[in-house]
Scaffold this active site. Structure first.
Site: not given
Ligand code: GLU
Length: 506
Positions: A275-277
């Site tokens: 994920s981007k996070r």
């Protein structure tokens, strides 16, 4: 034996991204695997653009996807290609952009209508909502538009031919739905997962054509895989649950289905879905950070595939020779950024020294114009090639050739090397005396080392205690090439000047 192992037999593979954003790192891996398999037989790697979801289509995404694939060297043989740096199309099965193929999908939806595998549905939002409320009240926890309810809805199965025609003629909005048989069992062999079985498919009658006249992913994907003669579908695990629907469509059309191989998910370090996070996910982020295509390719190739040997560094050519789906794992593959940086360092070292110097020179000259015509630039660059991970580190790593570094006592002293502030004057004085005595003609790393080792021993010190302050005085950096190399490269005059300056530091 798998068809793609018979080397004289062509295996056509395709990568069909949706242009909903920049190319995802997982997409690049899928594209790579498709490319490798295609290249093992013949030039038969197809790039198709699946842009039938108009709401999710993002301007510029298509160009980014194509350019990024070319950046990585994953160049399509057929389909959407770059021609003179512009996006174009090439091949006998075009167009390869789905929004340009609407007529083809309409024709194929009609075939399914004619053979009673699909039907028109005129239900409004309210009708669908009412159906869900009714079904829930009747004790159905997950209401769907399926065999159990379709005969109670507004569709061409429940209306007469004339009623249906009248609605169509009047231009009423409709969708075309696929009839999904009740309690269907679908079995297939996945080239990575082995035997896969879907029992009693709990899905609704899939929409094949939407009210905007565009096909859904399922219809367009199957029609195109057939018409473009795709032999092997390699795609992400997230599409596994769509495969039964696709196989059913192939059956309805009476077409042979391709083989399927679903590659494992990419995971963050904590094993959640990438994920981007926690990570950069678009390839563009990595390009912008200065990663080499060779490093990215090498890294992603091994995200889920292993060669069965200890070899870690692979060129594209070696990947083509060695890749096989049999060695792709089923379980998720953890994305290890440190490992990626290790590959980056390895591939930086593999660049030919001249090319390395040529590539970093504009960066260095951007900060230190003198570097532009520095006759010693190649020698200086060679000293840092072993030490940097990104080209962007080069200007700082070469800064001390072009400007006098700012030196502090904190940098000159070093706890780990046992260089105390009290010892510093003694060490610097020794350096000055010894270096002054060395003749210009002997000013080379080997001789410098010999002299300074001897002098260090006489003082009863360890070599690190002399080298640390010397290197710090010369470069002003905590990390740089070694003291002897830097001193040799700087020359006697500059070296002495900086040692003298270090003596003045309070
Ligand atoms: N358009 C789909 C995607 O964006 C393609 C999936 C497939 O390969 O069938 O990933």
């Amino acid at each position: 034996m798998r068809i793609y192992e018979i080397h004289h037999c062509i295996v056509r593979t395709r990568f069909p991204p949706s242009p909903t954003g920049f190319l995802h790192i997982g997409g690049l891996r899928t594209a790579l695997y498709c490319y490798l398999i295609a290249k093992q037989t013949k030039d038969s790697f197809i790039l198709r653009i699946e842009d039938t979801d108009r709401e999710r289509t993002v301007p510029g995404a298509l160009e980014n996807i194509v350019e990024t694939l070319y950046w990585a060297g994953i160049t399509p043989d057929e389909g959407v290609v770059l021609q003179n740096s512009m996006v174009g199309q090439h091949g006998p099965h075009g167009p390869y952009i789905q929004s340009e193929r609407l007529e083809i999908y309409r024709k194929h939806a009609q075939i399914l209508l004619d053979t009673h595998c699909a039907y028109y549905a005129f239900d409004t939002k309210d009708d669908l909502e009412a159906m869900r409320t009714r079904e829930t009240a009747a004790g159905n926890p997950a209401p769907k538009y399926d065999a159990s309810v379709r005969m109670r809805m507004k569709n061409s199965l429940t209306m007469t031919k004339e009623e249906t025609k009248a609605k169509l003629d009047a231009g009423e909005p409709y969708v075309i739905r696929m009839k999904i048989p009740e309690g269907n069992v679908v079995r297939f062999t996945d080239d990575i997962r082995g035997n896969v079985e879907f029992k009693g498919m709990e899905i609704d009658d899939q929409i094949l054509m939407k009210s905007d006249g565009f096909p859904t992913y399922h219809l367009a994907n199957v029609v195109d895989d057939h018409l473009m003669q795709v032999d092997l579908v390699i795609r992400g695990e997230e599409w596994l649950s769509s495969t039964p629907k696709h196989l059913l469509l192939f059956e309805y059309f009476g077409w042979p289905a391709p083989r399927y191989a679903h590659v494992p998910l990419l995971l963050n370090q904590d094993r959640s879905k990438l994920s981007k996070r926690q990570n950069d996910v678009s390839v563009q982020d990595y390009i912008d950070r200065g990663y080499l295509p060779e490093a990215i390719l090498n890294f992603i190739a091994l995200l889920g595939w292993n060669p069965g040997t200890t070899q870690e560094l692979f060129t594209m050519k070696e990947l083509i020779e060695q890749f096989s789906l049999e060695r792709v794992q089923k379980g998720g593959a953890v994305f290890d950024r440190e490992k990626l940086d290790w590959f980056q360092g390895q591939w930086i070292r593999k660049i030919a020294p001249k090319e390395f110097a040529d590539r970093i020179r504009p960066l260095v000259a951007g900060k230190y114009p003198e570097a532009e015509n520095d006759p010693k630039f190649h020698d200086r660059a060679a000293l840092i090639q072993e030490r940097i991970t990104f080209f962007s580190e080069a200007p700082e790593m070469l800064s001390y050739y072009y400007v006098d570094p700012a030196i502090t006592k904190d940098l000159l002293a070093n706890k780990k090397q046992k260089v105390t502030e009290e010892l510093l004057p003694q060490i610097l004085a020794m350096l000055e005396t010894e270096l002054t005595k060395i003749a210009e003609k002997d000013w080379n790393p080997a001789h410098l080392e010999k002299i300074l080792r001897g002098a260090t021993d006489s003082l009863g010190l360890k070599i690190g205690q002399t080298l640390w302050p010397l290197r710090a005085a010369l470069t002003g950096l905590p990390f740089s090439p070694g003291a002897f190399e830097v001193a040799a490269a700087l020359g006697k005059a500059k070296t002495l000047k900086r040692v003298e300056k270090a003596k003045q530091v309070k």
